[in-house]
Design a protein around this motif. Structure first.
Motif, PDB file in Angstrom:
ATOM      1  N   ALA A 189       0.848  -1.194   0.000  1.00  0.00           N
ATOM      2  CA  ALA A 189       0.000   0.000   0.000  1.00  0.00           C
ATOM      3  C   ALA A 189       0.879   1.237   0.000  1.00  0.00           C
ATOM      4  N   ALA A 190       0.372   2.302  -0.590  1.00  0.00           N
ATOM      5  CA  ALA A 190       1.116   3.563  -0.646  1.00  0.00           C
ATOM      6  C   ALA A 190       0.156   4.731  -0.538  1.00  0.00           C
ATOM      7  N   GLU A 191       0.669   5.823  -0.030  1.00  0.00           N
ATOM      8  CA  GLU A 191      -0.131   7.040   0.125  1.00  0.00           C
ATOM      9  C   GLU A 191       0.701   8.224  -0.349  1.00  0.00           C
ATOM     10  N   HIS A 192       0.080   9.096  -1.140  1.00  0.00           N
ATOM     11  CA  HIS A 192       0.744  10.311  -1.590  1.00  0.00           C
ATOM     12  C   HIS A 192       0.020  11.528  -1.019  1.00  0.00           C
ATOM     13  N   ARG A 193       0.796  12.530  -0.641  1.00  0.00           N
ATOM     14  CA  ARG A 193       0.246  13.829  -0.246  1.00  0.00           C
ATOM     15  C   ARG A 193       1.015  14.874  -1.030  1.00  0.00           C
ATOM     16  N   ILE A 194       0.310  15.726  -1.756  1.00  0.00           N
ATOM     17  CA  ILE A 194       0.948  16.696  -2.645  1.00  0.00           C
ATOM     18  C   ILE A 194       0.545  18.101  -2.215  1.00  0.00           C
ATOM     19  N   GLN A 210      16.238  30.661  -5.004  1.00  0.00           N
ATOM     20  CA  GLN A 210      16.173  31.689  -3.980  1.00  0.00           C
ATOM     21  C   GLN A 210      15.274  31.241  -2.826  1.00  0.00           C
ATOM     22  N   PRO A 211      15.609  31.579  -1.568  1.00  0.00           N
ATOM     23  CA  PRO A 211      14.697  31.285  -0.460  1.00  0.00           C
ATOM     24  C   PRO A 211      13.306  31.858  -0.748  1.00  0.00           C
ATOM     25  N   GLY A 212      12.279  31.096  -0.439  1.00  0.00           N
ATOM     26  CA  GLY A 212      10.921  31.531  -0.700  1.00  0.00           C
ATOM     27  C   GLY A 212      10.380  31.081  -2.045  1.00  0.00           C
ATOM     28  N   THR A 213      11.242  30.469  -2.873  1.00  0.00           N
ATOM     29  CA  THR A 213      10.788  29.974  -4.179  1.00  0.00           C
ATOM     30  C   THR A 213       9.698  28.917  -3.992  1.00  0.00           C
ATOM     31  N   ALA A 214       8.658  28.992  -4.799  1.00  0.00           N
ATOM     32  CA  ALA A 214       7.578  28.011  -4.723  1.00  0.00           C
ATOM     33  C   ALA A 214       8.079  26.641  -5.192  1.00  0.00           C
ATOM     34  N   CYS A 215       7.808  25.628  -4.393  1.00  0.00           N
ATOM     35  CA  CYS A 215       8.229  24.269  -4.717  1.00  0.00           C
ATOM     36  C   CYS A 215       7.041  23.319  -4.686  1.00  0.00           C
ATOM     37  N   LEU A 216       7.136  22.269  -5.474  1.00  0.00           N
ATOM     38  CA  LEU A 216       6.167  21.179  -5.441  1.00  0.00           C
ATOM     39  C   LEU A 216       6.706  20.122  -4.487  1.00  0.00           C
ATOM     40  N   VAL A 217       5.905  19.739  -3.501  1.00  0.00           N
ATOM     41  CA  VAL A 217       6.330  18.760  -2.505  1.00  0.00           C
ATOM     42  C   VAL A 217       5.419  17.540  -2.579  1.00  0.00           C
ATOM     43  N   VAL A 218       6.036  16.376  -2.754  1.00  0.00           N
ATOM     44  CA  VAL A 218       5.310  15.116  -2.778  1.00  0.00           C
ATOM     45  C   VAL A 218       5.778  14.286  -1.584  1.00  0.00           C
ATOM     46  N   GLU A 219       4.847  13.980  -0.680  1.00  0.00           N
ATOM     47  CA  GLU A 219       5.151  13.113   0.452  1.00  0.00           C
ATOM     48  C   GLU A 219       4.583  11.726   0.163  1.00  0.00           C
ATOM     49  N   ARG A 220       5.381  10.699   0.429  1.00  0.00           N
ATOM     50  CA  ARG A 220       4.949   9.329   0.119  1.00  0.00           C
ATOM     51  C   ARG A 220       5.218   8.428   1.320  1.00  0.00           C
ATOM     52  N   ARG A 221       4.226   7.624   1.674  1.00  0.00           N
ATOM     53  CA  ARG A 221       4.402   6.591   2.689  1.00  0.00           C
ATOM     54  C   ARG A 221       4.055   5.249   2.061  1.00  0.00           C
ATOM     55  N   THR A 222       4.816   4.230   2.403  1.00  0.00           N
ATOM     56  CA  THR A 222       4.518   2.886   1.904  1.00  0.00           C
ATOM     57  C   THR A 222       4.478   1.907   3.067  1.00  0.00           C
ATOM     58  N   TRP A 223       3.655   0.860   2.898  1.00  0.00           N
ATOM     59  CA  TRP A 223       3.491  -0.179   3.909  1.00  0.00           C
ATOM     60  C   TRP A 223       3.640  -1.553   3.258  1.00  0.00           C
TER      61      TRP A 223
END
Length: 253
Positions: A189-194, A210-223
């Motif tokens: 099983a896996a879970e993504h949070r974007i 530069q500090p403050g630049t907008a970034c795309l963040v993908v968090e993933r957990r696997t079981w």
């Protein structure tokens, strides 16, 4: 309205030595599409015209168009040209991608380095991310993935050592931790949070933004069989990355 026959200023000069021509063309076109300057149905300039405008080989432009098509931002029609795609309303189904393959699809060479590597008893925040008890130990690995000379993605990963004890002695200098886990540990099983986030000073320095630049963040957990294996956070400079997903029609036959 801007003149579509004239590229943005940084299309020629760039905003830094770390940005390749491929990335500049991709960023220019993505920005025009996402901002609405080029709305759905708008026909993009022909590849030969873009190549002449940017002073590059047509193959470079073709690779950019291929990447945009895979991301679902444009639609290529035989004999008609390339058009901004209509937005889709379906839910995304994310797969577990190998970052090296993501980079190779851009036509740039892939490399990575291990920035930090340490074993310790999980902190309260780390236990919450992996649903662990108070005595659990984790391996924390930070890796920087590159596309050509430029940073592509910062990976911050926690591995549950009770589930994957062999990770304690693994040599991640030869194989990135994500690929190492996929090759050795099955996941059920896996879970993504974007979400979007502004780069703090440390992240900005590693990603060469530069500090403050907008970034795309993908968090993933696997079981595996209900037990937590890993939690990974992938941070991409927003202007250099587009999320690719697969779509299926609801109830489609």
């Amino acid at each position: 309205m801007s003149d579509e026959t004239t590229p943005p200023p940084d299309a020629v000069t760039g905003t830094g030595a770390d940005r390749t021509l491929h990335q500049r063309i991709l960023s220019d076109i993505e920005t025009r599409i996402v901002s609405g300057e080029w709305p759905p149905g708008h026909r993009l300039p022909f590849e030969v015209d873009l190549a002449r405008r940017y002073g590059c080989a047509r193959m470079t432009v073709n690779k950019v168009m291929t990447q945009l098509a895979k991301a679902g931002l444009v639609e290529r029609r035989r004999k008609s040209g390339t058009f901004v795609a209509q937005p889709r309303a379906q839910a995304a189904i994310l797969e577990i991608h190998d970052i090296s393959r993501e980079v190779e699809q851009t036509g740039l060479p892939y490399s990575y380095t291990i920035v930090a590597h340490a074993q310790h008893r999980a902190t309260a925040a780390e236990r919450a991310r992996l649903d662990l008890d108070g005595s659990a130990r984790v391996l924390a690995v930070t890796a920087l993935h590159r596309a050509g000379p430029a940073p592509f993605c910062l990976e911050e990963r926690l591995i549950n050592l009770s589930a994957v004890p062999e990770a304690a002695d693994a040599d991640f200098s030869a194989t990135a931790p994500g690929r190492w886990l996929v090759e050795r540990v099955p996941w059920s099983a896996a879970e993504h949070r974007i979400h979007a986030a502004s780069a703090d000073a440390s992240t900005a320095a590693r990603l060469a933004v530069q500090p403050g630049t907008a970034c795309l963040v993908v968090e993933r957990r696997t079981w595996h069989n209900g037990g937590p294996i890993t939690h990974a956070t992938f941070t991409y400079p927003g202007e250099r990355h587009s999320l690719v997903a697969s779509f299926t029609p609801a109830g489609g036959g």
